[in-house]
Design an enzyme around this catalytic site. Structure first.
Site, mmCIF file in Angstrom:
data_model
loop_
_atom_site.group_PDB
_atom_site.id
_atom_site.type_symbol
_atom_site.label_atom_id
_atom_site.label_comp_id
_atom_site.label_asym_id
_atom_site.label_seq_id
_atom_site.Cartn_x
_atom_site.Cartn_y
_atom_site.Cartn_z
ATOM 1 N N ASP A 182 15.736 -26.408 -12.960
ATOM 2 C CA ASP A 182 15.409 -27.365 -11.898
ATOM 3 C C ASP A 182 16.582 -27.887 -11.068
ATOM 4 O O ASP A 182 17.636 -28.214 -11.617
ATOM 5 C CB ASP A 182 14.780 -28.628 -12.486
ATOM 6 C CG ASP A 182 13.735 -28.373 -13.534
ATOM 7 O OD1 ASP A 182 13.396 -27.211 -13.770
ATOM 8 O OD2 ASP A 182 13.255 -29.356 -14.126
ATOM 9 N N GLU A 195 5.254 -32.314 -14.846
ATOM 10 C CA GLU A 195 6.718 -32.421 -14.850
ATOM 11 C C GLU A 195 7.221 -32.734 -13.435
ATOM 12 O O GLU A 195 6.520 -32.507 -12.452
ATOM 13 C CB GLU A 195 7.350 -31.092 -15.313
ATOM 14 C CG GLU A 195 6.949 -30.680 -16.726
ATOM 15 C CD GLU A 195 7.645 -29.423 -17.232
ATOM 16 O OE1 GLU A 195 8.117 -29.445 -18.373
ATOM 17 O OE2 GLU A 195 7.724 -28.425 -16.484
HETATM 18 C C1 FRU Z 1 10.899 -28.496 -15.713
HETATM 19 C C2 FRU Z 1 11.508 -29.022 -16.998
HETATM 20 C C3 FRU Z 1 11.614 -30.535 -16.951
HETATM 21 C C4 FRU Z 1 12.739 -30.818 -17.900
HETATM 22 C C5 FRU Z 1 13.660 -29.641 -17.675
HETATM 23 C C6 FRU Z 1 14.368 -29.188 -18.904
HETATM 24 O O1 FRU Z 1 11.233 -27.191 -15.428
HETATM 25 O O2 FRU Z 1 10.778 -28.574 -18.099
HETATM 26 O O3 FRU Z 1 10.410 -31.190 -17.272
HETATM 27 O O4 FRU Z 1 13.368 -32.038 -17.628
HETATM 28 O O5 FRU Z 1 12.861 -28.598 -17.170
HETATM 29 O O6 FRU Z 1 15.314 -28.217 -18.617
#
Ligand code: FRU
Length: 493
Positions: A24, A203
């Site tokens: 992300d 998320e």
């Molecule tokens: C989304 C996610 C988020 C988390 C991160 C962990 O892709 O799963 O919810 O904070 O990636 O790397």
């Protein structure tokens, strides 16, 4: 001996980490002439693992310089997704001299005593434009007694109620909190239980106001990414809601059970928007992670993994009688491409293929298409002699599909082979903008009304293209093909 070329598939116009894993985008913020991109990063391996925040800066969001790692794991856990804001008025007390940056992020603690991880929200601040960070000594600033999925804080200053607002992903909902100082958080409301798509864990929410094109109207928009669930083919993807926000509650305008998807390709996830874009600029700019949890850990790059979408400007437009989110690549991208081939006015007759030599490592194709009675038309991107990606527009069903089964390396995931399809509202006159980089295709239809983002892994970006029409003719007008121009610089890799 087989040699591995770590630069194979390396994008030219999309951010990718020099080495190892990225997911992300985090902490997108503009400050003192720089755009900052922090990102979920495992600096020790090219698969997901203990998360850190990587960091890159840019003057134009296209050419990025990767800096040192911004945030390292500590006793509260690894560093998951979150946001950065500029504390202009020193509400936090961290900036007695001049305004600086505050990062608000999730820490994920997975220790031997706990079978499920504990997710809490922490702060860090920087006095030197994000180059070094100090963690707040009283971290974490927000925990929950029972919620397991409790992550991805996106924070903004709400002018009307004069307080900070945090949207947080909490399982199958988004929880909204408020704070006067970024340190003390108060629960305001919970959104989403009985609305939208719940195919996977929620998320990376974002909440912001967008202007409606050609009007004075503005609306609040909430983005929510939905995690991968093996029961569904699509993997991870992003939905959005349009409504109003009063500083405490987000309410959707109409709940007609129609799920609104941001992108119809497989590879745009966990995207969020920039904070603190200057008022004079006024754009709401978005970047997504250009991958899908279904196969993100298996994509065939060597020594690095993960890339971002192009930065995109978001607005709202009335399409038919419904408001929809519009996305267009930022205008800064235009500086990197020069028009090379112009098609002022040309008819492509049924059954004919118009072939155009490209031979470039990246290309931008803009087609304005007038349907003269064709049933179908499309475009084949010939990456090499025998690798190609096909984009087909069915004019009877108004469906655009992208077929990457023959696009190059595809064997790493069965799911990579599924067609990607999107419905186009109006095909009488079509505007297509297609940006092909070393390992991606981004399609924007009708001035950003519909978007499809897809990874591909060909040996070469684009050798040739052919444009075809079936069951009738099409007319191309004001269409052009652009190549990367000579000011294309060394991106530091
Ligand atoms: C989304 C996610 C988020 C988390 C991160 C962990 O892709 O799963 O919810 O904070 O990636 O790397």
């Amino acid at each position: 001996m087989k040699t591995h070329n770590s630069e194979k598939y390396r994008p030219i116009f999309h951010f990718s980490p020099k080495k190892n894993w990225m997911n992300d985008p985090n902490g997108l913020v503009y400050f003192k002439g720089e755009y900052h991109l922090f990102f979920q990063h495992n600096p020790n391996d090219s698969i997901w693992g203990p998360m850190h925040w990587g960091h890159a800066v840019s003057k134009d969001m296209i050419e990025w310089e990767e800096l040192d790692i911004a945030l390292y794991p500590d006793e509260h856990g690894t560093i998951f997704s979150g946001s950065v804001v500029i504390d202009w008025n020193n509400t936090s007390g961290f900036f007695p001299k001049e305004p600086g940056m505050v990062a608000i992020f999730t820490q994920n603690l997975h220790d031997a005593d706990h079978t499920t991880p504990i997710q809490t929200q922490s702060l860090a601040f920087s006095h030197d434009r994000g180059r070094t960070w100090t963690k707040y000594e009283k971290n974490p600033v927000l925990k929950h007694p029972t919620k397991v999925d409790f992550r991805d804080p996106k924070v903004f200053w709400h002018y009307e109620s004069e307080k900070w607002i945090m949207v947080l992903a909490t399982g199958q909902t988004v929880s909204i909190y408020s704070s006067p100082n970024l340190i003390d958080w108060r629960f305001e409301s919970e959104f989403g239980e009985d609305i939208g798509c719940h195919d996977g864990v929620w998320e990376c929410p974002d909440l912001f106001e967008l202007p409606v094109e050609n009007s004075e109207e503005k609306k609040w928009v909430m983005f929510v990414s939905i995690g991968d669930n093996r029961q569904f083919d699509s993997g991870s993807r992003t939905q959005y809601f349009i409504g109003s926000f009063d500083g405490s509650n987000f309410k959707v305008d109409e709940n007609n059970n129609e799920v609104l998807w941001l992108d119809f390709g497989k590879d745009n996830y966990a995207g969020v928007t920039f904070s603190d874009i200057p008022k004079e600029d006024g754009r709401r700019i978005y970047i997504g992670w250009m991958s899908n949890w279904r196969y993100a850990n298996e994509v065939p790059t060597v020594g690095w993994r993960g890339q971002m979408t192009l930065p995109r400007v978001l607005t709202l437009r009335k399409i038919g009688d419904k408001l929809r989110v519009i996305q267009k690549p930022v205008k800064e991208l235009d500086n990197y491409f020069t028009k090379q081939i112009v098609i002022h006015d040309e008819i492509i007759s049924s059954g004919i293929q118009k072939k155009i030599d490209i031979n470039q490592s990246s290309v931008e194709i803009v087609l304005n298409v007038n349907n003269l009675g064709a049933k179908q038309f499309g475009l084949v991107l010939h990456h090499t002699e025998n690798q190609s990606t096909t984009i087909t527009i069915d004019l009877l069903t108004n469906l655009l599909s992208l077929d990457r089964t023959n696009s190059g390396e595809v064997s790493f995931s069965e799911n990579f082979l599924n067609n990607q399809v999107m419905k186009i509202h109006d095909t009488t006159k079509l505007n297509l903008r297609i940006i092909v980089d070393s390992s991606s295709v981004e399609i924007f239809v009708n001035e950003g009304a519909h978007a499809l983002t897809s990874l591909i892994y060909p040996d070469k970006a684009c050798e040739k293209i052919s444009i075809f029409s079936l069951g009738g003719d099409i007319q191309l007008s004001n269409s052009y093909i652009s190549f990367p121009n000579s000011i294309r610089r060394n991106f530091g890799y």
